[in-house]
Write a protein that holds these residues in place. Structure first.
Motif, mmCIF file in Angstrom:
data_model
loop_
_atom_site.group_PDB
_atom_site.id
_atom_site.type_symbol
_atom_site.label_atom_id
_atom_site.label_comp_id
_atom_site.label_asym_id
_atom_site.label_seq_id
_atom_site.Cartn_x
_atom_site.Cartn_y
_atom_site.Cartn_z
ATOM 1 N N SER A 8 32.981 75.375 37.499
ATOM 2 C CA SER A 8 32.351 75.394 38.825
ATOM 3 C C SER A 8 31.222 76.392 38.932
ATOM 4 O O SER A 8 30.781 76.718 40.033
ATOM 5 N N MET A 9 30.756 76.936 37.803
ATOM 6 C CA MET A 9 29.716 77.956 37.850
ATOM 7 C C MET A 9 28.456 77.393 38.478
ATOM 8 O O MET A 9 27.986 76.309 38.119
ATOM 9 N N LEU A 10 27.902 78.128 39.444
ATOM 10 C CA LEU A 10 26.690 77.696 40.141
ATOM 11 C C LEU A 10 25.492 78.499 39.644
ATOM 12 O O LEU A 10 25.568 79.720 39.520
ATOM 13 N N PRO A 11 24.398 77.866 39.408
ATOM 14 C CA PRO A 11 23.197 78.597 39.013
ATOM 15 C C PRO A 11 22.511 79.190 40.242
ATOM 16 O O PRO A 11 21.788 78.517 40.957
ATOM 17 N N GLY A 12 22.782 80.456 40.502
ATOM 18 C CA GLY A 12 22.146 81.095 41.658
ATOM 19 C C GLY A 12 22.709 80.585 42.947
ATOM 20 O O GLY A 12 23.897 80.561 43.177
ATOM 21 N N ASN A 13 21.845 80.078 43.836
ATOM 22 C CA ASN A 13 22.252 79.646 45.169
ATOM 23 C C ASN A 13 22.238 78.136 45.272
ATOM 24 O O ASN A 13 21.910 77.568 46.313
ATOM 25 N N SER A 14 22.588 77.445 44.195
ATOM 26 C CA SER A 14 22.558 75.974 44.213
ATOM 27 C C SER A 14 23.463 75.434 45.287
ATOM 28 O O SER A 14 24.575 75.854 45.459
ATOM 29 N N GLU A 15 22.946 74.474 46.019
ATOM 30 C CA GLU A 15 23.725 73.875 47.092
ATOM 31 C C GLU A 15 24.294 72.528 46.688
ATOM 32 O O GLU A 15 24.956 71.868 47.471
ATOM 33 N N SER A 16 24.047 72.051 45.494
ATOM 34 C CA SER A 16 24.540 70.734 45.071
ATOM 35 C C SER A 16 26.002 70.832 44.707
ATOM 36 O O SER A 16 26.498 71.856 44.279
ATOM 37 N N VAL A 17 26.693 69.720 44.879
ATOM 38 C CA VAL A 17 28.114 69.667 44.539
ATOM 39 C C VAL A 17 28.295 69.673 43.036
ATOM 40 O O VAL A 17 29.262 70.186 42.517
ATOM 41 N N GLU A 18 27.351 69.141 42.350
ATOM 42 C CA GLU A 18 27.443 69.094 40.895
ATOM 43 C C GLU A 18 26.564 70.167 40.288
ATOM 44 O O GLU A 18 25.457 70.447 40.757
ATOM 45 N N GLY A 19 27.111 70.778 39.236
ATOM 46 C CA GLY A 19 26.364 71.808 38.544
ATOM 47 C C GLY A 19 25.320 71.194 37.647
ATOM 48 O O GLY A 19 25.099 69.983 37.621
ATOM 49 N N PRO A 20 24.688 72.022 36.868
ATOM 50 C CA PRO A 20 23.624 71.533 35.990
ATOM 51 C C PRO A 20 24.125 70.561 34.943
ATOM 52 O O PRO A 20 23.385 69.716 34.477
ATOM 53 N N SER A 21 25.370 70.623 34.583
ATOM 54 C CA SER A 21 25.920 69.711 33.575
ATOM 55 C C SER A 21 26.599 68.520 34.200
ATOM 56 O O SER A 21 27.301 67.774 33.523
ATOM 57 N N GLY A 22 26.427 68.320 35.498
ATOM 58 C CA GLY A 22 27.052 67.194 36.176
ATOM 59 C C GLY A 22 28.473 67.447 36.577
ATOM 60 O O GLY A 22 29.155 66.537 37.038
ATOM 61 N N GLU A 23 28.985 68.654 36.408
ATOM 62 C CA GLU A 23 30.355 68.971 36.758
ATOM 63 C C GLU A 23 30.433 69.415 38.216
ATOM 64 O O GLU A 23 29.490 69.975 38.772
ATOM 65 N N THR A 24 31.595 69.161 38.796
ATOM 66 C CA THR A 24 31.806 69.460 40.204
ATOM 67 C C THR A 24 32.145 70.932 40.388
ATOM 68 O O THR A 24 32.900 71.504 39.615
ATOM 69 N N SER A 25 31.565 71.539 41.441
ATOM 70 C CA SER A 25 31.808 72.955 41.750
ATOM 71 C C SER A 25 32.916 73.069 42.781
ATOM 72 O O SER A 25 32.825 72.510 43.881
ATOM 73 N N LEU A 26 33.949 73.800 42.413
ATOM 74 C CA LEU A 26 35.064 73.987 43.342
ATOM 75 C C LEU A 26 34.632 74.725 44.620
ATOM 76 O O LEU A 26 35.045 74.320 45.716
#
Length: 1283
Positions: A266-284
């Protein structure tokens, strides 16, 4: 197996008839069933019928459902009975399970499915047979393997979940023995049915609830389930799936391994607001944030719990992900909810989030602080104390961790709301809530939290008052509940003391922060007061008022609380905070630091602090407490030494030296009183550091003793100080003046009356004193110190004068003793009583005091004069007149020789010396011969007066008093000698003439004749002295060297038109005029200038010369006016002058005398005087006036009938109550009436004779009255005025 079952049931009775439960039976087969399968209780189920009815295709689903429902009820109500029936044959049990499972898999009705699952679970639980469980699990596995679609396995999945939930140990077995089932669960997770997915998540949740199963499934989760689960959680639409996913998540988040897996995904790059991270994985965090945004409070609570579960493992690792997702913002929004569970969950979650600094740098607290305060205000109105504690804990954490550079409260109003919320919380009756509130209050009292102008000082004061009141209330409750007399409750009492100590410590920490806040605001101009207050309004909301409140609260609340706690136990941490508060208050209210220090010292805080240091700081432990104790002692001692009320203010150099001494020595003092005395008494060679420590110990004892805190024995301290001084002398050292001051003071106050210092110690003290530039450097104002210096001749001869001067400079003015007529009736102050005791034991000290009157500053000399006057008046038995007069003669001779023609300018204290001389003269008994000493003094005083001008009132007044008393207080022969000496001084006679002229000159401002002024008093003395000298010269025919010229017309004029409030001056002039009249204006000394410059207009004026007829009439009117004033002394003088005037007139012209005596106005005057009150006729002046009228046969004024009436009233009077003067006047009246022959009545004549005899006996019985008085600073002889 089915045939065997049928044979087993064939024995059932066929005779059972139809009844109300017939629907529960399978009619065509029931008759074959053995009766033992029939339940003996309601519902009347036949288990054999149930087995045959449920799989029967011809039976309606409704009937099957009803049968299942009844069986479930029977299982719930009579579980043991049903289980016993079913368990009779294991084959039947297995068959029963198979039938139920078959029905579960075959029906599509959801309610029937739920019923089947419930019955299967209940039956499995109650049978507790492993074979049955394995059978059921096998059936489930077969079903899942054979179904074409996972939708068909929904019931099976649900059953498995319920089974594992009911039998938790089944989870481990399911994973170990039936691992293939897990693969089918993965199929369900990807199946496009949220119902199936919900069942799978439910089962997963139950499996992961077991630690063993969770460990076995960890690889499965990491490799397969984790991304799939997060995706399912994110895309869930139905509440069932959402709840089951969150339930599974809660179970996973119990394990640190799964938390790490999920958060890594669920690691977010900075202040990303997308549900999916850069690798397409879902952020808890973003998924849970979405649940927080839902309007379902249940989902909000569950989501908050999940966030909390993640953070519990490591806020440092995982909090940043949620903060970047702006999760705190939405949690703060939930604080306004009325749902207590949601609010409590939000509190708990935020408490963990605030451990991450990023939480503050993102300004989430600034955004959410208002929500926190509003939530606290709302929840405090609820009864949930756990909610109160959690909210206060969050508030305290925010207040504590908030960076100083980021202002938390953006408005003063919000800060005030927070203070009021905390005030309500600290007043909570629940101790745990109040304790949390006190901690939050302590964190709230920070400068950056209160810096939004205007500072809410009133709210802060109310908050502190509530906190202190709650602490007092808890302390009193604890004290009332403890029962130390019962050993069984001793443990409870100790726990109560510990709880009380913790609460008190938290309260003191809060109060300390408030003091620190006040100190920090002293440098902030905007924080001094509310800038929005109207200029005319009373400014209470100011830093000054808040600071004074802190001092008052500490004095009245904090100190008593701590002192009561110290009676039970001593907590070093608590005392460290307490002493730091006292230390900070010196800075909080700087203008009160001296007064506060004195109160602390008088309350034994020097002893308390030293005992703390001795108990806890003797070793390396409690270094912080030692530092606080030393700092507190330093500031308190420094304040006391720099502002002592009993010593001179030290110089800046002295203060700098003592400051360095205390700072270096106090941290090393950690001994009790006896040990400190032993160290002070060390006679061995003392090194520099040890000597500095001795100096500190001595100063501590000194300050303690000054403020009556005597915590060591006086005798031991007395010996220790002597040894300390001898040690200094032996090593050739000189102590600092302040240290030597302490030594001298301690020796003085500790010395017993029966003990005395050795000569070697006295010599050492004398040498130290001789090396000091001024004694004020080592002087401490105390009666015992004065006694110490005056007790030893070696010290008194060398330092007695200066010590007494210092003593009087520190004493107050004693003005109340100056004009007291009878000082013996006044209770003396302790210091004055001690001085008088010293003077009585050693009268020679009076000579030093006499020198002080002459040589000291005027204010000191005036005090000495008052003391000497009071002492001499209270101790008339002590004969010191000759001693004082002899010493005074030497002073006066020295003065006249040294200053020659202008001695008045020699010393400003000369008037005081002369006043004292007059007092000594007044103490002499009347009728004594004057010795040579008195005559020498008389000569010197008259000589001094001759060198003065009339304006030297302060010198002439006591001098004239002395001369006047000398004339009237001695024998007739001595009076002639005195008069001869005074008449020989031509300068004195010239001075008298110049002074008398001022009576009508009125050149001064205010006028000389204004009553009550010093100039008026001098004129009184001058007229009386002139009258006395004239009388003595005329009677003794003494030689006159200088005449005294007086304008008679001015004398008559000033008596005819007297000044207001000048009764004594009028009486003095009347005495002078009376003397002149008695001498018929023939005095060789007094030359009266005749009235008028032209020739006499009538023969009668020539007869009355130098008086004129008009002057006589004016004088008569003036005397009448003066009599009406009813002043006793003035009235006596008026009557005496009137007697002399009538005698003068009668001698010159009897007709004029009778004419004057018979003036009608005399009757009006007499009536006015008699109307003054009851028995007014017994006043001596009225008696003498009536005697005069009787003598001159003025019947028009006093008729014979009125005389008879007066005699009758006088006969009834109590003669024993009358004064000597009145009795004398009464006797004169009786004799005059008798000689005038006014009584024809023989009985009245006898009565009058008896009265005269009674007066004679009364005269002999009465003691002589005091003749010499000092009235308004003027020496007056009553007999001189009266007779």
């Amino acid at each position: 197996m089915e045939e065997a079952v049928q044979r087993s049931l064939a024995a059932c009775s066929a005779g059972l008839g139809r009844d109300e439960d017939a629907v529960l039976l399978l009619e065509r087969a029931h008759y074959r069933h053995d009766p033992r399968w029939l339940l003996p209780v309601s519902p009347r189920l036949c288990l054999a019928c149930v087995l045959e009815l449920l799989p029967e295709p011809g039976v309606s689903l409704v009937r099957k459902k009803h049968v299942l429902s009844c069986f479930r009820d029977a299982l719930l109500r009579h579980g043991s009975l049903v289980t016993q029936l079913v368990a009779q044959d294991q084959r039947i049990c297995i068959h029963f399970i198979s039938v139920l499972f078959g029905l579960l898999c075959s029906v599509k009705d959801g309610s029937v499915t739920d019923l089947c699952i419930e019955v299967l679970v209940q039956l499995t639980m109650q049978l507790k047979l492993e074979q049955i469980i394995h059978c059921l699990l096998d059936e489930c596995h077969k079903q899942l393997c054979n179904i074409p679609s996972m939708q068909d396995g929904l019931a099976t999945l649900t059953l498995l979940g319920k089974l594992v939930d009911a039998i938790p140990v089944l989870a481990d077995e399911l994973v170990k023995e039936h691992g293939n089932l897990i693969e089918h669960l993965m199929r369900g997770m990807v199946y496009p049915s949220e119902g199936v997915q919900a069942s799978v998540c439910y089962l997963y949740g139950k499996l992961y609830a077991s630690p063993v199963a969770a460990e076995l499934l960890s690889g499965h989760f990491r490799e397969k389930l984790c991304p799939l689960f997060l995706s399912t959680l994110d895309s869930a639409q139905t509440k069932e799936l959402q709840i089951n996913c969150l339930g599974l998540l809660r179970q996973l988040l119990k394990y640190d391994l799964f938390v790490s897996m999920i958060m890594n995904k669920s690691m977010l790059p900075g202040n990303s607001e997308s549900v999916e991270g850069p690798s397409g994985e879902t952020s808890l965090p973003l998924v849970l944030k979405k649940f927080l945004l839902s309007r379902d409070e249940f989902l909000q609570v569950a989501s908050t719990h999940c966030i909390t579960s993640v953070l519990v493992h490591s806020p440092v690792k995982h909090a940043a992900a949620f903060i970047h997702a702006d999760v705190p913002e939405f949690i703060f929004e939930h604080l306004s909810s009325a749902n207590e569970v949601l609010v409590w969950s939000s509190y708990s979650c935020l408490i963990l989030l605030v451990e991450e600094p990023l939480f503050f740098s993102k300004c989430h607290t600034v955004y959410g602080i208002e929500a926190v305060v509003r939530s606290l205000q709302g929840c405090l109105k609820m009864t949930n104390t756990e909610l109160h504690k959690q909210g206060l804990l969050l508030f305290a954490e925010i207040l504590t961790r908030q960076p100083e550079e980021i202002r938390l409260f953006t408005s003063s109003a919000m800060c005030g709301d927070a203070a009021r919320a905390l005030q309500e919380a600290v007043s909570s009756p629940v101790l745990e809530v109040a304790a949390e509130a006190v901690k939050a209050t302590s964190a709230f009292l920070r400068k950056d939290h209160q810096s939004a102008p205007p500072v809410q000082y009133t709210a802060l004061r109310a908050l502190l008052e509530a906190m202190l009141s709650r602490c007092i209330e808890f302390s009193q409750t604890s004290l009332s509940m403890r029962a130390p007399s019962h050993p069984c409750r001793r443990g409870e009492s100790e726990k109560a003391i510990l709880r009380r100590g913790k609460f008190l410590l938290s309260t003191l920490e809060g109060f300390r922060n408030a003091c620190r806040l006040a100190v920090e605001f002293q440098g902030e101009p905007l924080a001094q007061e509310n800038p929005f207050t109207a200029p005319s309004a009373e400014k209470e909301d100011t830093l000054e008022a808040f600071s004074e409140f802190l001092l008052s609260a500490c004095d009245s609340l904090c100190i008593p609380m701590v002192m009561r706690y110290l009676e039970q136990t001593t907590h070093p941490g608590l005392m460290e905070v307490f002493l730091s508060i006292l230390h900070s208050l010196f800075v909080v209210v700087p203008h009160m630091k001296e007064k506060f220090s004195k109160k602390l010292a008088a309350s034994s805080f020097i002893r308390l602090t030293l005992e703390l240091k001795a108990r806890f700081c003797s070793g390396p432990s409690h270094s912080a407490l030692n530092q606080v104790c030393s700092s507190f002692l330093y500031y308190m001692c420094f304040n006391l030494l720099s502002s002592s009320e009993k010593t001179a203010l030290p110089s800046s150099e002295e203060l700098s030296a003592v400051s360095e001494l205390l700072q270096e020595g106090l941290p090393h003092i950690s001994s009790r009183g006896p040990e400190s005395l032993a160290f002070l008494s060390d006679c061995q060679y003392v090194e520099g550091a040890a000597r500095q420590k001795q100096y500190c110990i001595l100063l501590l004892f000194y300050l303690a003793y000054i403020h009556e805190d005597r915590f060591v024995l006086e005798a031991d301290l007395f010996v220790a100080v002597q040894r300390f001084l001898l040690s200094l002398q032996n090593q050739g050292e000189r102590p600092p003046p302040m240290v030597f001051r302490a030594s001298i003071y301690l020796l003085a106050v500790c010395q017993d009356k029966d003990s005395a210092l050795d000569e070697v110690v006295i010599n050492a003290i004398r040498k130290f004193l001789e090396g000091i530039s001024d004694l004020h450097l080592v002087y401490t104002h105390h009666p015992l110190l004065l006694r110490f210096f005056l007790l030893y001749p070696e010290l008194m001869s060398r330092f007695g004068h200066r010590v007494l001067e210092l003593w009087f400079s520190w004493e107050h003015s004693y003005e109340e003793l100056y004009d007291i007529p009878s000082p013996g009736q006044l209770n003396l102050p302790a210091s004055l009583a001690a001085l008088f005791e010293i003077l009585r034991s050693s009268p020679s000290i009076l000579l030093i005091l006499l020198d002080l009157v002459y040589s000291s500053p005027v204010d000191v000399a005036h005090k000495v004069l008052i003391i000497l006057r009071t002492f001499l008046r209270r101790n008339e038995d002590i004969q010191v007149g000759g001693l004082i007069r002899g010493h005074f003669l030497l002073i006066l001779q020295h003065l006249l020789v040294e200053y020659g023609p202008s001695p008045p300018g020699a010393s400003g204290n000369l008037p005081l010396l002369l006043s004292l001389l007059s007092l000594v003269q007044l103490r002499n008994k009347s009728g004594q011969e004057l010795d040579s000493m008195a005559m020498k003094l008389l000569h010197q005083v008259s000589k001094l007066c001759g060198k003065c001008s009339p304006t030297d009132v302060d010198i002439l007044q006591p001098s004239f008093n002395f001369l006047y008393w000398s004339l009237h207080q001695t024998t007739p022969s001595s009076q002639k000698r005195v008069a001869a000496v005074l008449l020989s001084s031509t300068t004195l006679i010239e001075l008298l003439e110049k002074t008398l002229v001022l009576t009508w000159a009125d050149t001064g401002s205010p006028p000389w004749t204004e009553g009550g002024s010093p100039r008026s008093a001098l004129l009184c003395s001058a007229w009386l002295l002139a009258a006395s000298l004239s009388s003595q010269q005329h009677d003794g025919n003494l030689q006159v060297h200088q005449t005294l010229s007086v304008e008679l017309d001015q004398v008559v004029k000033i008596l005819s038109f007297p000044k207001k409030k000048a009764a004594l001056l009028s009486a003095a002039i009347l005495r002078f005029l009376r003397t002149a009249l008695q001498q018929s204006f023939s005095s060789a000394l007094v030359a009266l200038v005749p009235s008028g410059a032209g020739p006499l207009s009538a023969s009668k004026d020539t007869v009355l010369a130098p008086l004129g007829t008009s002057q006589v009439l004016y004088l008569i009117v003036g005397l009448q006016n003066l009599l009406v004033q009813k002043d006793p002394l003035l009235s006596q003088a008026c009557v005496g002058c009137l007697e002399a005037l009538l005698d003068f007139l009668h001698a010159r012209s009897p007709d004029i005398a009778l004419h004057v005596a018979s003036q009608p106005w005399h009757r009006f005057l007499l009536s006015t005087l008699l109307d003054a009150g009851d028995n007014a006729f017994l006043r001596p002046e009225i008696l003498r006036l009536m005697t005069l009228f009787v003598r001159y046969r003025s019947s028009s004024i006093l008729s014979i009938e009125e005389v008879d009436h007066l005699l009758q009233d006088m006969a009834l009077a109590d003669l024993s109550t009358l004064s000597h003067t009145t009795l004398q006047a009464l006797r004169g009246f009786f004799l005059q009436v008798q000689s005038a022959g006014l009584l024809a009545d023989h009985s009245m004549t006898q009565t009058l004779q008896a009265s005269l005899e009674g007066l004679s006996s009364t005269f002999s019985a009465q003691p002589p009255q005091q003749d010499m008085l000092c009235l308004g600073g003027v020496a007056v002889s009553l007999s001189h005025i009266r007779d």
